[in-house]
Write an enzyme that holds these catalytic residues in place. Sequence first.
Site, PDB file in Angstrom:
ATOM      1  N   GLN A  68       5.559 -24.427  -9.104  1.00  0.00           N
ATOM      2  CA  GLN A  68       6.880 -24.147  -9.673  1.00  0.00           C
ATOM      3  C   GLN A  68       7.936 -24.157  -8.573  1.00  0.00           C
ATOM      4  O   GLN A  68       8.213 -23.145  -7.937  1.00  0.00           O
ATOM      5  CB  GLN A  68       6.881 -22.796 -10.405  1.00  0.00           C
ATOM      6  N   GLN A 105      23.276 -21.201 -26.588  1.00  0.00           N
ATOM      7  CA  GLN A 105      23.070 -22.020 -25.390  1.00  0.00           C
ATOM      8  C   GLN A 105      21.816 -22.868 -25.518  1.00  0.00           C
ATOM      9  O   GLN A 105      21.776 -24.013 -25.072  1.00  0.00           O
ATOM     10  CB  GLN A 105      22.978 -21.125 -24.157  1.00  0.00           C
ATOM     11  N   TRP A 107      12.246 -24.920 -11.648  1.00  0.00           N
ATOM     12  CA  TRP A 107      13.303 -23.946 -11.934  1.00  0.00           C
ATOM     13  C   TRP A 107      14.642 -24.462 -11.438  1.00  0.00           C
ATOM     14  O   TRP A 107      14.711 -25.325 -10.579  1.00  0.00           O
ATOM     15  CB  TRP A 107      12.973 -22.576 -11.364  1.00  0.00           C
ATOM     16  N   SER A 108      15.683 -23.936 -12.028  1.00  0.00           N
ATOM     17  CA  SER A 108      17.066 -24.311 -11.726  1.00  0.00           C
ATOM     18  C   SER A 108      17.329 -25.808 -11.912  1.00  0.00           C
ATOM     19  O   SER A 108      17.929 -26.454 -11.036  1.00  0.00           O
ATOM     20  CB  SER A 108      17.443 -23.891 -10.299  1.00  0.00           C
ATOM     21  N   PRO A 109      16.927 -26.394 -13.044  1.00  0.00           N
ATOM     22  CA  PRO A 109      17.225 -27.819 -13.263  1.00  0.00           C
ATOM     23  C   PRO A 109      18.716 -28.102 -13.377  1.00  0.00           C
ATOM     24  O   PRO A 109      19.134 -29.252 -13.239  1.00  0.00           O
ATOM     25  CB  PRO A 109      16.500 -28.128 -14.576  1.00  0.00           C
ATOM     26  N   TYR A 126      10.670  -9.757 -11.640  1.00  0.00           N
ATOM     27  CA  TYR A 126      11.955  -9.892 -12.304  1.00  0.00           C
ATOM     28  C   TYR A 126      12.396  -8.536 -12.851  1.00  0.00           C
ATOM     29  O   TYR A 126      11.706  -7.924 -13.673  1.00  0.00           O
ATOM     30  CB  TYR A 126      11.889 -10.906 -13.442  1.00  0.00           C
ATOM     31  N   TRP A 139      14.208 -15.142 -15.677  1.00  0.00           N
ATOM     32  CA  TRP A 139      14.442 -14.636 -14.321  1.00  0.00           C
ATOM     33  C   TRP A 139      15.680 -13.745 -14.220  1.00  0.00           C
ATOM     34  O   TRP A 139      15.595 -12.579 -13.841  1.00  0.00           O
ATOM     35  CB  TRP A 139      14.549 -15.818 -13.349  1.00  0.00           C
TER      36      TRP A 139
END
Length: 337
Positions: free
Chosen positions: A178, A292, A206-208, A55, A22
Amino acid sequence: MVEYRYLGNSGLKVSEITYGNWVTHASQVDDSAAIATVHAALDAGITTFDTADTYANTAAEVVLGKALADQRRESLEIFTKVYFPTGPMGPNDTGLSRKHIFESLHGSLKRLGTDYVDLYQAHRFDYETPLEETFQAFADLVRQGKVLYIGVSEWTAEQLREGHALAKQLGIQLISNQPQYSMLHRVIEGKVVPASEELGISQIVWSPMAQGVLSGKYLPGQPVPEGSRATDEKSGANFIKRFLADDVLTAVQNLKPIAADNGLTMPQLAIAWVLQNPNIAAALVGASRPEQLADTVKASGVKLDSDTMAAIDAALGSVVNSDAEDTYSVSPKSRLV
């Protein structure tokens, strides 16, 4: 290595940690770094990749296509989405009309360099298009072999029920939703998850890590770190603002000893927490650097005991948002152009 879960009531398995692009590809990082992170994801056992036509106004799909170009297509699960404006933002460059769905899917296939996508997702609910039109278009693409399964994003429990019923009538499978979901943002638990469990729909969340806040790097009373997402308007700065209140940041610091007691980093704890919910098929993670991913993928397969889950709840206390009514305000009531 990453473990796998079934997506909804289907035979499709996905990596429970899924790579999403994203705010990174064609935006936050250059193409060479983006391709390197995708290859690191593959090396870690991630086989599922999520993107969207909107995106970077279609450019993120191009980068992902390049990154996956030399891979065996049958060994990948490639997801994309349709709804938000793309191109020159004309009156039909948005929404879930038959016209926009067909044109968007064909554009996505070209940019991704593939003949089909494994999952095609309605990025939001379109209040301006009859749902029958949307699902007939999806069904036609499934029958053409260009889409294997259908998913949605940020739909309410009622919208999921209506979409699932239409999909069943048309002989196609609606298998996923989602939504945003994390320790701090649990609004799907009240209505969306129970409805999804009943219907055989999984969540791809998304965004955990709550836009990085659950990493613990944002400190109460301190300026945000230079170069962080909170300083970059192209990388979701507006989304992270809601989590930067001092009471939230103070509560997040209380998670550090819990992570340490479990032998986990803060990002690993955040992702592992999400994956404790059996209705979650995958947690979406992004990366601007390959290293990461080496940290976050270690959350796969981690089991948190009931004492740890209770300790997390106690540490966060009242800063958690569990208001199911918030699921009704995500999709715009009218198209954006």
